[in-house]
Scaffold this active site. Structure first.
Site, PDB file in Angstrom:
ATOM      1  N   HIS A 181       0.814  -1.215   0.000  1.00 39.31           N
ATOM      2  CA  HIS A 181       0.000   0.000   0.000  1.00 39.31           C
ATOM      3  C   HIS A 181       0.854   1.275   0.000  1.00 39.31           C
ATOM      4  CE1 HIS A 181       0.401  -0.215   4.524  1.00 39.31           C
ATOM      5  NE2 HIS A 181       0.467   1.091   4.377  1.00 39.31           N
ATOM      6  N   ASP A 211      -0.011  -7.512   1.260  1.00 32.36           N
ATOM      7  CA  ASP A 211       0.485  -6.152   1.473  1.00 32.36           C
ATOM      8  C   ASP A 211       2.009  -6.111   1.514  1.00 32.36           C
ATOM      9  OD1 ASP A 211       0.262  -3.430   1.722  1.00 32.36           O
ATOM     10  OD2 ASP A 211      -0.099  -3.442   3.883  1.00 32.36           O
ATOM     11  N   GLY A 282       3.508   6.545   8.297  1.00 29.04           N
ATOM     12  CA  GLY A 282       4.899   6.760   7.910  1.00 29.04           C
ATOM     13  C   GLY A 282       5.778   5.596   8.316  1.00 29.04           C
ATOM     14  N   ASN A 283       5.353   4.823   9.354  1.00 32.21           N
ATOM     15  CA  ASN A 283       6.061   3.609   9.750  1.00 32.21           C
ATOM     16  C   ASN A 283       5.775   2.449   8.795  1.00 32.21           C
ATOM     17  OD1 ASN A 283       5.925   4.688  12.977  1.00 32.21           O
ATOM     18  ND2 ASN A 283       7.730   3.505  12.368  1.00 32.21           N
ATOM     19  N   SER A 284       4.726   2.573   7.991  1.00 36.93           N
ATOM     20  CA  SER A 284       4.331   1.469   7.116  1.00 36.93           C
ATOM     21  C   SER A 284       5.498   0.988   6.264  1.00 36.93           C
ATOM     22  CB  SER A 284       3.199   1.912   6.184  1.00 36.93           C
ATOM     23  OG  SER A 284       1.998   2.065   6.884  1.00 36.93           O
TER      24      SER A 284
END
Length: 538
Positions: A181, A211, A282-284
């Site tokens: 994503h 994902d 933002g950690n994704s």
């Protein structure tokens, strides 16, 4: 207030969310409207604004940061299986400083840019958002959530976006893992290393089911993380996350493993690791380390009413990610098995009804026509207890086992039917194949069927429990605007007869409705009671 859930004016909240944030790194110094758009789509302020809107509606949400996908295939060799590392001795405290010092240089920032097309939507629905927010691509994640209606305003067919996430280097020649994503719809992907160097990245492939996405940059001799084994984790083990929350690079947070094997809505293919390590937009795509400094997961989602961290973070097990990575590196995409059933958890009441010793397994609610399950002989009412020797505790366990298996492979299922265990073997189909719908009165009957019922034959055990002597069809669902629903028929009712004629099959339903009667009388059995329900059809 940025975190207030009581703001009633989304436009005011949108403006307030950007005050004091003009020093965030931006590619240029655009107007306020441009700044707002960049921050919203960058995953830095997006969740604050969107979550504020959702919170005002009382909607908890699983937030994925920004999304984009630009798949391409590239030759490469799958990485070798990581050597086992001794787990941290019980009671030991991890040396977080050493982990960050050693692994931090392999954690990268991922910046994306591109355009997205506007999706079709119900023009009668209204989100109550100001026009400048209605076209924001982040709000697609709320589409279909109860109580939240979405309407797109006018605008160009394509909406530009920018996004930011995290990733980590897994090989010295520039192979990088992140979330699918994060790079969804991206035309330009830039990777920023901890030493401030930046590289244009190529998306080798992206798998929205798990994902997971794989990137490659043209560089050699890069620092790489050490890969671990998520199956060795136990609840209570310490973990460390490194990423770029709200664009703040190289941020480290720590916590423990809160749960394993979590199945989340819309993500049943992944047995998530739940932690309480602080993870924010933002950690994704960033790594989750165990106490020895080995990567055991990819931080992917948070559960939040505010859009920020609230103690519930979810990571994709590294074992799942590497399995997908090997397929992407070899072929440019990942494939997933499909059994062709709808399953649900078994609670205590269902366990007692089916004669199970304890509430476990995946209860088959329906079987798709022509699916691997139908060919194997699975029936509604079966309880799947094991798959390839692995115990199925709940429905999500089965979903992840099947999805991560290769299409065409054979899975051995231990099932519970008629108060005894049996074994079946199914050759899995592909999740890329469109499943045939389950047999139902509304789907298979003539167009004259205006009842709006989805029914199926009763299993022998259900017949005994209902005392129907072979008659009856179980109502699995209803069309909310159909005649039966308006008359008060409910899921779980057993349809015994129509206009006094016993019902044993869907063909008998067709015959009765073929003459297009203006009204029918349904005899149903509900929780031991039998009653007639008149249903007007015209």
């Amino acid at each position: 207030m940025l975190w207030s859930l009581t703001m009633r004016d989304p436009a005011e909240m949108f403006a307030n969310s950007h005050r004091g944030r003009m020093r965030m790194p931006l590619p240029a110094r655009p107007s306020m409207k441009t700044v707002s758009t960049v921050l919203i789509t960058a995953g830095v302020t997006t969740a604050l604004v969107a979550a504020g809107s959702a919170g005002a509606l009382g909607l908890p949400a699983l937030f994925k940061g920004n999304a984009a996908a630009d798949t391409a295939s590239a030759p490469a060799t799958p990485s070798a299986t990581p050597a086992p590392v001794a787990p941290l001795p019980p009671g030991s405290v991890p040396d977080y400083r050493a982990i960050v010092r050693q692994a931090g240089p392999a954690v990268v920032g991922v910046t994306v840019a591109g355009t997205r097309g506007q999706e079709d939507s119900d023009s009668s629905a209204s989100s109550g958002l100001p026009p400048e927010l209605e076209n924001d691509p982040f709000f697609q994640f709320f589409r279909g959530m109860p109580g939240f209606q979405f309407r797109r305003g006018g605008g160009s067919p394509k909406t530009p976006f920018r996004g930011q996430g995290s990733g980590f280097i897994i090989s010295a020649d520039g192979l990088i893992l992140t979330n699918a994503h994060v790079v969804r719809d991206a035309k330009d992907v830039t990777v920023k290393l901890s030493d401030r160097r930046e590289f244009a990245a190529k998306v080798l492939g992206s798998d929205p089911v798990t994902d997971v996405a794989v990137l490659r940059i043209d560089a050699k001799g890069l620092p790489a993380v050490r890969l671990g084994d998520a199956s060795t984790l136990e609840v209570g083990d310490p973990v460390l996350a490194i990423g770029a929350p709200y664009g703040l690079e190289q941020t480290a947070t720590q916590g423990i493993v809160s749960a394993k094997g979590r199945s989340l809505p819309g993500d049943s293919a992944v047995p998530f690791i739940q932690t309480d390590a602080a993870v924010n937009p933002g950690n994704s795509g960033g790594p989750l380390f165990d106490g020895t400094g080995a990567v055991v997961g990819i931080n992917a989602q948070i559960y939040s009413r505010s859009g920020g961290f609230q103690g519930l973070s979810f990571a994709i097990p590294i074992n799942v990610a590497l399995q997908v990575k090997d397929q992407i590196v070899a072929t440019g995409h990942a494939r997933h098995g499909q059994l062709g059933v709808m399953v649900q958890d078994v609670n205590q009441a269902l366990a007692e009804s089916f004669g199970l010793a304890q509430p476990e397994g995946a209860l088959v609610a329906r079987v798709n026509k022509g699916s691997a399950a139908e060919k194997a002989g699975l029936q509604p009412g079966d309880v799947i207890l094991e798959a390839n020797g692995q115990r199925v505790i709940q429905a999500g366990t089965l979903s992840s086992l099947i999805s991560l298996a290769a299409p065409g492979s054979t899975v051995t299922l231990k099932i519970w039917r008629d108060q005894r265990a049996q074994t079946l073997r199914a050759q899995l189909g592909s999740a890329d194949d469109k499943p045939n719908p389950p047999t139902s009165a509304s789907d298979s009957a003539d167009e004259s069927n205006r009842l709006g019922l989805r029914v199926r034959p009763l299993t022998p055990q259900e017949q005994r429990q209902a005392g129907t002597d072979g008659n009856g069809l179980l109502v699995e669902g209803l069309d909310g605007s159909g005649a039966a629903a308006r008359a008060g028929v409910e899921p779980g009712d057993v349809l015994l007869s129509i206009n006094g004629k016993p019902i044993r099959s869907l063909d008998e339903v067709r015959k009765i409705l073929k003459d297009q009667p203006k009204q029918v009388a349904l005899l149903i059995r509900r929780q031991g009671d039998t009653l007639f329900v008149p249903v007007p059809l015209k």
